[in-house]
Design a protein around this motif. Structure first.
Motif, PDB file in Angstrom:
ATOM      1  N   PHE A  66       0.844  -1.209   0.000  1.00 14.25           N
ATOM      2  CA  PHE A  66       0.000   0.000   0.000  1.00 14.25           C
ATOM      3  C   PHE A  66       0.877   1.256   0.000  1.00 14.25           C
ATOM      4  O   PHE A  66       0.666   2.182  -0.789  1.00 14.25           O
ATOM      5  N   LEU A 111      -7.768  -7.050   5.671  1.00 15.77           N
ATOM      6  CA  LEU A 111      -7.921  -7.011   4.212  1.00 15.77           C
ATOM      7  C   LEU A 111      -8.246  -8.402   3.687  1.00 15.77           C
ATOM      8  O   LEU A 111      -9.132  -8.581   2.846  1.00 15.77           O
ATOM      9  N   ASN A 114     -11.700  -9.620   4.264  1.00  8.98           N
ATOM     10  CA  ASN A 114     -12.709  -8.725   3.675  1.00  8.98           C
ATOM     11  C   ASN A 114     -13.408  -7.852   4.721  1.00  8.98           C
ATOM     12  O   ASN A 114     -14.603  -7.596   4.650  1.00  8.98           O
ATOM     13  N   SER A 116     -13.284  -4.050   6.662  1.00  9.68           N
ATOM     14  CA  SER A 116     -12.771  -2.705   6.366  1.00  9.68           C
ATOM     15  C   SER A 116     -11.576  -2.389   7.270  1.00  9.68           C
ATOM     16  O   SER A 116     -11.668  -2.511   8.492  1.00  9.68           O
ATOM     17  N   SER A 117     -10.453  -2.031   6.658  1.00 12.40           N
ATOM     18  CA  SER A 117      -9.252  -1.722   7.444  1.00 12.40           C
ATOM     19  C   SER A 117      -9.035  -0.212   7.481  1.00 12.40           C
ATOM     20  O   SER A 117      -8.754   0.384   6.450  1.00 12.40           O
ATOM     21  N   VAL A 138      -3.622   9.725  -1.593  1.00  8.20           N
ATOM     22  CA  VAL A 138      -3.990   8.593  -0.737  1.00  8.20           C
ATOM     23  C   VAL A 138      -5.402   8.108  -1.094  1.00  8.20           C
ATOM     24  O   VAL A 138      -5.649   6.895  -1.180  1.00  8.20           O
ATOM     25  N   THR A 139      -6.317   9.047  -1.353  1.00 12.23           N
ATOM     26  CA  THR A 139      -7.689   8.657  -1.719  1.00 12.23           C
ATOM     27  C   THR A 139      -7.679   7.831  -3.008  1.00 12.23           C
ATOM     28  O   THR A 139      -8.367   6.811  -3.102  1.00 12.23           O
ATOM     29  N   LEU A 140      -6.895   8.263  -3.993  1.00  6.94           N
ATOM     30  CA  LEU A 140      -6.860   7.533  -5.265  1.00  6.94           C
ATOM     31  C   LEU A 140      -6.320   6.114  -5.088  1.00  6.94           C
ATOM     32  O   LEU A 140      -6.824   5.169  -5.690  1.00  6.94           O
ATOM     33  N   THR A 142      -6.502   4.290  -2.339  1.00 10.90           N
ATOM     34  CA  THR A 142      -7.517   3.466  -1.648  1.00 10.90           C
ATOM     35  C   THR A 142      -8.645   3.089  -2.611  1.00 10.90           C
ATOM     36  O   THR A 142      -9.226   2.003  -2.491  1.00 10.90           O
ATOM     37  N   MET A 143      -8.928   3.970  -3.566  1.00  7.34           N
ATOM     38  CA  MET A 143      -9.956   3.643  -4.561  1.00  7.34           C
ATOM     39  C   MET A 143      -9.515   2.471  -5.432  1.00  7.34           C
ATOM     40  O   MET A 143     -10.312   1.601  -5.787  1.00  7.34           O
ATOM     41  N   TYR A 145      -7.623   0.081  -4.430  1.00  6.14           N
ATOM     42  CA  TYR A 145      -7.805  -1.101  -3.594  1.00  6.14           C
ATOM     43  C   TYR A 145      -9.265  -1.541  -3.586  1.00  6.14           C
ATOM     44  O   TYR A 145      -9.558  -2.733  -3.602  1.00  6.14           O
ATOM     45  N   ALA A 146     -10.156  -0.550  -3.550  1.00  8.03           N
ATOM     46  CA  ALA A 146     -11.580  -0.866  -3.523  1.00  8.03           C
ATOM     47  C   ALA A 146     -11.961  -1.630  -4.789  1.00  8.03           C
ATOM     48  O   ALA A 146     -12.642  -2.656  -4.728  1.00  8.03           O
ATOM     49  N   SER A 149     -10.565  -5.175  -4.714  1.00 10.61           N
ATOM     50  CA  SER A 149     -11.278  -6.037  -3.769  1.00 10.61           C
ATOM     51  C   SER A 149     -12.623  -6.482  -4.340  1.00 10.61           C
ATOM     52  O   SER A 149     -12.989  -7.653  -4.251  1.00 10.61           O
ATOM     53  N   ARG A 150     -13.337  -5.535  -4.945  1.00  8.27           N
ATOM     54  CA  ARG A 150     -14.650  -5.877  -5.520  1.00  8.27           C
ATOM     55  C   ARG A 150     -14.475  -6.882  -6.661  1.00  8.27           C
ATOM     56  O   ARG A 150     -15.218  -7.854  -6.771  1.00  8.27           O
ATOM     57  N   ALA A 168     -17.266  -4.447 -10.907  1.00  9.20           N
ATOM     58  CA  ALA A 168     -16.653  -3.823  -9.727  1.00  9.20           C
ATOM     59  C   ALA A 168     -16.688  -2.297  -9.789  1.00  9.20           C
ATOM     60  O   ALA A 168     -16.625  -1.628  -8.769  1.00  9.20           O
TER      61      ALA A 168
END
Lengths: 401, 395
Positions: A66, A111, A114, A116-117, A138-140, A142-143, A145-146, A149-150, A168
């Motif tokens: 990350f 993680l 599944n 939320s971390s 940082v937001t981008l 994490t997006m 990662y989202a 994950s989906r 996703a």
């Protein structure tokens, strides 16, 4: 209007400027030096590699991955690794870093399960630009990662990877920063800053020249030379400045704009024509205001302090409609405001002429206002100078010359 | 006894001289009052809210309307115009005076139901990055919220444990803590920076005329006699007078302007006062040095304006120093304001203790030394005008 008299007045003004070291410095050295100094400050256009510190309590493959992803973004540079949050906060207090990313224990575990971390992001918001850039980066990440994950979840349910990817992320966004695609600071500020440098040096130089005239009694001589004809006097007195700043104008648009990679999308002749209207209005305003100063030093001091308010009140950084009404009125009375809008629309955006015609009309009206104000002031000063005792006038003449 | 102390006599004379000087009245009272209030008024609303945007809904479906409702519910946006054709997008920024345009494509809803990728295009007027950045952030938030909700709806029927939906849709949750200016308020952000840079400029400009104006007005002999020919007495007496005026100006800034605009001071007032004392001292002493070096007050003023005017740009406040080319970073380093600002932000917004500003204090002390050096050079250059013979002094 008498051309010969105008030429005499222009030559007199040129002589005054050349003999006065201070005016010479303001009109000939300051614009170029400020162009170089201020312009080069924003030459990289935007900031990169904002220092960020990390506190990784998890120390797993996932947490490292990350952080690597955050570090790989253009705007963020992980420069410090701390063992604890208090230690990181000390680093922030020293301004070593502008933000802290803190990864708690069990980050990887959650993680994988599944769940939320949560991660911590502490921002030093004393300077907005860096704080925003860290937050965005940082937001981008994490997006990303989202989405991953989906996608993995859908794949685990037997959906093929391509289809899972679409599922996703049902809605994607494409944000286009029109007229400044990279949304950078340089393209936003530089055009206005270059114009402001010209505006302010012109006003300071002119106010010094007029204050010097008043102090030495040269204003009366100027009036007499023009045979008390306002148009002759004002053209002669301001002609030199208009000529000089026309040259700077060409330099700005032909050299500085291309050098700093700023666009001129509109027609060049229109740009020059409207710029000349702007300078004429500024000169008339400048002459009117400067006639209230009788000391060069006071003129300089006051004019030097107008830079920030004049620049900011034009709405270059803040919406004019969000300012109090009295400031909106002041802003609209300054030639700089419609000129900035014109530059933005004509040079940067390259829109059709009817979309900036309002600003051109406003500039013409302000030119008229400046002319009327200067004319009335001229007549007042003329009346005052005629009322002066001849002996005093004679003394002034001798001293003045 | 105090009355006979030469430093006090010079101080008293300087206080009166400054009070009578039109230029000092302008610098210490009129300019700050007008400029500070004006600057604060520009940003009085603090934060940008309800940025006007236009929407071109080419789908006109339940989902597209939901998306628009999401936009309308954001405090940052205000949908002021609904466009009816894509041609209007190009000129919407100017014609409709909006800062952003959201384009929802045709078959937006249908495509989502069919699992066909669909994209919302957002155009921001980035000639102003303040609007550009805020729109970018909000657009991303709104779209991700809706997108996440759709994914959650898709996942639910696949037999997922309800406790794991959030973890699957949003595996990493950011807990953001903002230090310094958590309100993202522009008055809190800009006004302290602007007022303090002007504080330096005012003090420096006033001090740059402290000695050369005496020569110009032929009052230097009087000063010399009052100080009994002692240069340190002259400098000290004047320094205290300028300090009183500068503290008055600081009082105006921190005790009147800050409260008017509701600017909070998080740090220790005592520490801030000490830092201000040092900063003011540096500005006064450097101004004195310039005044003694350059006999022509107008040229001294030119130099002072020239040196101080770019201080805000170079301080790294709005654009970081590390992003500037190296010659500019050098210039940034040789302006006391750059270092004062860093220390000031640490104390006043991050509420740090004194030891954190030690590097900046040391740098300011170095500037103080430079100021003293400038005074020494001035004494050397203009020694004939400064060190008067007893005869001349008596005259």
């Amino acid at each position: 209007m008498n051309l010969r008299l105008i030429l005499t007045l222009i030559i007199k003004e040129a002589e005054l400027v050349i003999k006065d070291h201070s005016i010479l410095l303001v009109l000939f050295i300051a614009p170029i030096l400020y162009f170089v100094m201020m312009g080069s400050t924003y030459i990289k256009k935007d900031e990169e590699k904002v220092s960020v510190g990390v506190v990784d309590m998890d120390l797993t493959k996932s947490s490292k991955s990350f952080l690597n992803k955050v570090n790989a973004t253009q705007k963020v540079d992980i420069t410090h690794v701390y063992n604890s949050l208090p230690e990181a906060k000390i680093g922030m207090s020293k301004f070593e870093i502008q933000g802290i990313i803190s990864i708690p224990r069990d980050f990887e575990k959650k993680l994988k399960k599944n769940e939320s971390s949560p991660i911590g992001l502490i921002l030093n918001n004393t300077k907005f630009l860096s704080s925003n850039d860290i937050n965005k980066a940082v937001t981008l990440v994490t997006m990303d990662y989202a989405l991953e994950s989906r996608q993995k979840y859908f794949e685990s349910k037997g959906i093929n990877p391509t289809f899972a990817e679409i599922k996703a992320n049902p809605i994607t966004t494409q944000v286009n920063g029109v007229y400044n695609p990279t949304n950078n600071y340089g393209n936003f500020l530089l055009p206005a800053l270059l114009v402001l440098i010209l505006h302010q040096t012109l006003l300071i130089g002119l106010s010094e020249s007029i204050a010097s005239d008043r102090k030495k009694g040269l204003m009366k001589i100027g009036f007499e030379t023009s045979k008390y004809n306002f148009l002759t006097y004002i053209t002669g007195k301001l002609g030199f400045h208009l000529f000089l700043y026309s040259a700077y104008l060409l330099f700005t648009f032909l050299v500085a704009f291309p050098y700093f990679d700023l666009p001129i999308k509109g027609d060049f002749l229109t740009l020059i024509f409207v710029s000349l209207i702007f300078f004429m209005a500024t000169l008339l305003y400048g002459w009117f205001i400067s006639t209230f100063f009788s000391s060069q030093a006071v003129a300089m001091e006051i004019m030097a302090f107008t830079s920030y308010p004049v620049f900011l009140v034009t709405g270059i950084t803040w919406s004019i409609s969000d300012m109090p009404l009295f400031l909106q009125v002041i802003s609209n009375l300054l030639p700089l405001k419609p000129f900035f809008v014109f530059i933005k629309r004509h040079a940067i955006m390259g829109v059709d002429a009817y979309l900036y015609s309002h600003e051109v009309i406003q500039l013409l009206l302000l030119l008229l206002l400046g002319y009327v104000a200067a004319y009335l002031r001229f007549r007042y000063l003329q009346k005052k100078s005629i009322q002066m005792k001849p002996m005093v006038s004679g003394t002034l003449d001798q001293n003045g010359v | 006894m105090l009355k006979n102390w030469p430093v006090y006599r010079v101080f008293k004379r300087e206080m009166l001289r400054l009070a009578r000087l039109k230029s000092a009245r302008n610098l210490f009272i009129i300019i700050p009052l007008v400029v500070f209030l004006l600057l604060g008024s520009i940003y009085y609303k603090g934060a940008l809210r309800e940025i006007p945007v236009a929407v071109y809904d080419n789908d006109n479906s339940t989902l597209s309307r939901t998306y628009i409702r999401f936009l309308e519910s954001s405090p940052n946006l205000k949908v002021t115009h609904y466009l009816s054709s894509s041609d209007a997008i190009e000129n919407a920024f100017v014609e409709k005076d909006v800062q952003g345009v959201f384009y929802i494509p045709k078959d937006f809803h249908k495509n989502i139901l069919k699992n066909v990728p669909t994209q919302i295009r957002i155009y921001t007027n980035s000639t102003n990055i303040v609007f550009g950045n805020l729109l970018y952030k909000t657009a991303l938030q709104v779209t991700q919220t809706l997108s996440g909700a759709i994914v959650a709806k898709r996942i639910a029927p696949l037999g997922i444990n309800p406790n794991k939906i959030l973890g699957t849709v949003l595996p990493i949750n950011i807990n953001t803590r903002v230090l310094g200016n958590p309100q993202y308020n522009y008055v809190y952000y800009l006004l302290p920076g602007l007022t303090t840079v002007l504080l330096q400029m005012i003090i420096f400009l006033a001090a740059a005329r402290a000695f050369n104006l005496e020569w110009k007005n032929n009052t230097y002999q009087e000063l010399f006699s009052l100080a009994r020919g002692s240069i340190p007495t002259m400098v000290l007496g004047k320094y205290f007078a300028y300090m009183v005026y500068s503290l008055g100006l600081s009082g105006l800034t921190f005790a009147i302007i800050f409260p008017i605009f509701g600017i909070p001071i998080y740090g220790n007032i005592g520490f801030l006062f000490l830092l201000l004392l040092l900063f003011i001292t540096v500005s006064i002493i450097m101004g004195f040095g310039l005044s003694l070096m350059v006999k022509d007050e107008i040229i001294a003023l030119d130099a002072a304006i020239f040196y101080n005017s770019p201080a805000f740009v170079f301080s790294g406040f709005t654009f970081p120093i590390w992003a500037m080319p190296w010659p500019n970073t050098v210039y940034a380093e040789i302006i006391p304001y750059t270092h004062f600002l860093t220390a000031f932000l640490k104390l006043y917004q991050l509420d740090t203790s004194l030891n954190f500003i030690l590097p900046e204090v040391l740098k300011l002390l170095l500037f103080l030394f430079c100021g003293i050096l400038m005074i020494a050079i001035g004494l050397l250059i203009n020694r004939k005008s400064i060190f008067l013979s007893p005869k001349t002094a008596a005259l």
